[in-house]
Design a protein around this motif. Sequence first.
Motif, short mmCIF file in Angstrom:
data_model
loop_
_atom_site.label_atom_id
_atom_site.label_comp_id
_atom_site.label_asym_id
_atom_site.label_seq_id
_atom_site.Cartn_x
_atom_site.Cartn_y
_atom_site.Cartn_z
N UNK A 116 0.82 -1.22 0.00
CA UNK A 116 0.00 0.00 0.00
C UNK A 116 0.85 1.27 0.00
N UNK A 117 2.09 1.16 0.45
CA UNK A 117 2.97 2.33 0.49
C UNK A 117 3.60 2.60 -0.86
N UNK A 118 4.15 1.60 -1.51
CA UNK A 118 4.80 1.74 -2.80
C UNK A 118 3.93 1.11 -3.89
N UNK A 155 6.19 4.53 -11.10
CA UNK A 155 6.32 5.02 -12.48
C UNK A 155 6.45 6.52 -12.50
N UNK A 156 5.63 7.21 -11.71
CA UNK A 156 5.71 8.68 -11.66
C UNK A 156 7.06 9.13 -11.12
N UNK A 157 7.57 8.46 -10.09
CA UNK A 157 8.88 8.82 -9.53
C UNK A 157 9.99 8.59 -10.55
N UNK A 158 9.93 7.48 -11.27
CA UNK A 158 10.94 7.17 -12.26
C UNK A 158 10.93 8.19 -13.40
N UNK A 159 9.75 8.52 -13.91
CA UNK A 159 9.64 9.49 -15.00
C UNK A 159 10.12 10.86 -14.54
N UNK A 160 9.73 11.27 -13.33
CA UNK A 160 10.16 12.57 -12.80
C UNK A 160 11.68 12.62 -12.67
N UNK A 161 12.27 11.57 -12.16
CA UNK A 161 13.72 11.53 -12.01
C UNK A 161 14.41 11.57 -13.37
N UNK A 162 13.93 10.79 -14.34
CA UNK A 162 14.53 10.75 -15.67
C UNK A 162 14.46 12.11 -16.35
N UNK A 163 13.30 12.76 -16.29
CA UNK A 163 13.13 14.07 -16.94
C UNK A 163 14.01 15.11 -16.26
N UNK A 164 14.08 15.11 -14.94
CA UNK A 164 14.89 16.11 -14.25
C UNK A 164 16.38 15.92 -14.55
N UNK A 165 16.85 14.69 -14.59
CA UNK A 165 18.26 14.45 -14.92
C UNK A 165 18.55 14.87 -16.36
N UNK A 166 17.64 14.57 -17.27
CA UNK A 166 17.82 14.97 -18.66
C UNK A 166 17.87 16.49 -18.79
N UNK A 167 16.96 17.19 -18.13
CA UNK A 167 16.92 18.65 -18.22
C UNK A 167 18.15 19.29 -17.59
#
Length: 80
Positions: A12-14, A20-32
Amino acid sequence: MRLCGDTFKVKSTFTVRGAIIAFITFFVSVFLLRVPMFMKKQIVREFDPFNNKTRVVYKEAEDGGLAEKMNDIVSRNILN
């Protein structure tokens, strides 16, 4: 072994959606954060007099290291 009469509930926590949202956010921020480093590099033609050929080379633009300094500052303060 039970702690406080309750079982540990990771499911229920993860959630899949949250991961998926955390992974996409991390990927986009590192790319930017890396975009300025990519923008200061360029592919140019350069004549090589020793071999009497024109070569395509990968060069960094002369910007005084501003893009690299900004990348270091932002990466160290946000990602760490």
